[in-house]
Scaffold this motif. Structure first.
Motif, short mmCIF file in Angstrom:
data_model
loop_
_atom_site.label_atom_id
_atom_site.label_comp_id
_atom_site.label_asym_id
_atom_site.label_seq_id
_atom_site.Cartn_x
_atom_site.Cartn_y
_atom_site.Cartn_z
N ASP A 38 -3.03 -2.85 -2.63
CA ASP A 38 -4.33 -2.19 -2.50
C ASP A 38 -4.32 -0.95 -3.40
O ASP A 38 -3.28 -0.58 -3.95
CB ASP A 38 -4.72 -1.96 -1.04
CG ASP A 38 -4.20 -0.67 -0.41
OD1 ASP A 38 -3.66 0.20 -1.14
OD2 ASP A 38 -4.34 -0.53 0.82
N HIS B 19 0.87 -1.18 0.00
CA HIS B 19 0.00 0.00 0.00
C HIS B 19 0.90 1.23 0.00
O HIS B 19 2.08 1.14 0.33
CB HIS B 19 -0.93 0.00 1.22
CG HIS B 19 -0.24 0.33 2.51
ND1 HIS B 19 0.78 -0.45 3.03
CD2 HIS B 19 -0.40 1.38 3.37
CE1 HIS B 19 1.20 0.09 4.18
NE2 HIS B 19 0.51 1.20 4.40
N LYS C 171 -8.60 -0.53 -0.86
CA LYS C 171 -7.71 0.05 0.14
C LYS C 171 -7.92 -0.63 1.50
O LYS C 171 -9.06 -0.84 1.91
CB LYS C 171 -8.01 1.56 0.26
CG LYS C 171 -7.01 2.33 1.05
CD LYS C 171 -7.16 3.83 0.79
CE LYS C 171 -6.11 4.59 1.55
NZ LYS C 171 -6.52 5.09 2.82
N GLY C 172 -6.84 -1.01 2.13
CA GLY C 172 -6.91 -1.63 3.46
C GLY C 172 -7.10 -3.13 3.43
O GLY C 172 -7.13 -3.78 4.48
N GLU C 173 -7.23 -3.72 2.23
CA GLU C 173 -7.55 -5.15 2.14
C GLU C 173 -6.35 -6.02 1.79
O GLU C 173 -6.47 -7.26 1.73
CB GLU C 173 -8.63 -5.37 1.07
CG GLU C 173 -10.01 -4.92 1.48
CD GLU C 173 -10.54 -5.79 2.63
OE1 GLU C 173 -10.54 -7.02 2.51
OE2 GLU C 173 -10.92 -5.22 3.67
#
Ligand code: 1HE
Length: 264
Positions: free
Chosen positions: A126, A106, A186-188
């Motif tokens: 992400d 990320h 995002k965040g995964e």
């Protein structure tokens, strides 16, 4: 539980036999100093001992901003060579170790951060991730294996463009360029990387070892040499007791079948 190493540059946590290794210098965007490289080396050894696969991620808003430029500014040419060779050795311990590494990316995946990600076996990004090789802008060159690994993933033409023009790739572009294999929201990325690590960890260890060690080497061989080596590895893995048991389990209908995408 998360367990920080002595220097705190890296966190380490074992979940379901998957080591979660977190680059942990967020105030410097996880820029990698000489001590940081040594901490990564210690953590690679620990994961090899304890885990069946690894998820590598970054704490804070970025995966990794690459080489610690503040430290690099004072180096002599020979110190630079030794530093680069050390990165090569540590990253080779990831790429040619015995267990699969999945990186969860990320934010900035830049310079040496991209070189580190390229030494892992599967990359999940992400949608916040961005990829660049700003070495040319800094007056330096890739030194963490990028000319070998990133060039093999993305091709020399893409890498040349990134290095000459400072081109920054989005996660979607990086997937099209073969730098990453998965793009998630995002965040995964860490959750997806864990899922992939669990899948890889359920394979026979010897098959995983063959995949991560033989495929990149065979790619560098002449076609006939590659086919010759492949036969030996195929025969060696297929004649282990674990292979016999796994093959029998399939024939006895005790093992999962391959499912078409979208079916349960
Ligand atoms: C650093 C580094 C670093 C940040 N070395 N200190 N890499 C680069 O050329 C990338 C340089 N970094 C950036 O472009 C940006 O920092 C980021 C896009 C990654 C993040 O931006 P941002 O706005 O979130 O952070 P920042 O304000 O730029 O940086 C926060 C702090 O981290 C700041 O220090 P501070 O003391 O002023 O708070 C930055 O100086 C510090 N920082 N990146 C040292 N890389 C084996 S050869 C590999 C060769 C390479 O990797 S070349 C590419 C190097």
């Amino acid at each position: 539980m998360a367990d920080a190493t002595a220097s705190n540059f890296v966190t380490y946590e074992l979940r379901d036999e998957i080591a979660h290794i977190g680059l942990n210098r967020p105030e410097k965007r996880n820029a990698i100093s000489d001590r940081f490289v040594e901490t990564i080396a210690e953590t690679v050894a620990r994961a090899e001992d304890e885990a069946k696969a690894v998820v590598l991620y970054g704490h804070g808003d970025h995966f990794c901003a690459g080489l610690d430029l503040a430290e690099h500014i004072k180096k002599t040419p020979m110190e630079g060579v030794r530093g680069s060779r050390r990165w090569h050795a540590v990253f080779a311990g990831i790429e040619h170790g015995t267990i699969p590494w999945i990186s969860a990316l990320h934010g900035a995946v830049v310079g040496g951060g991209l070189e580190l990600a390229a030494s892992t076996h599967i990359r999940v990004a992400d949608r916040s991730a961005f990829f660049a090789l700003p070495e040319g802008q800094r007056g330096i060159f890739v030194g963490g294996g990028g000319s070998v690994r990133v060039a093999r993933l993305a091709g020399v033409a893409r890498m040349t463009d990134m290095m000459l023009t400072g081109r920054v790739a989005t996660a979607e572009e990086a997937e099209r360029w073969n730098i990453v294999q998965y793009v998630v929201d995002k965040g995964e990325a860490r959750r997806k990387a864990h899922e992939l690590a669990c899948a890889a960890a359920s394979n026979a260890e010897i098959s995983n070892y063959a995949v991560i060690n033989a495929l990149p080497r065979i790619q560098d061989m002449a076609k006939e040499d590659g086919l010759f080596v492949e036969s030996f590895i195929a025969s060696f893995t297929a004649t282990t007791p674990e292979a016999e048991e796994r093959l029998r389990a399939f024939l006895d209908k005790r093992a999962a079948r391959v499912k078409a995408p979208g079916t349960s």
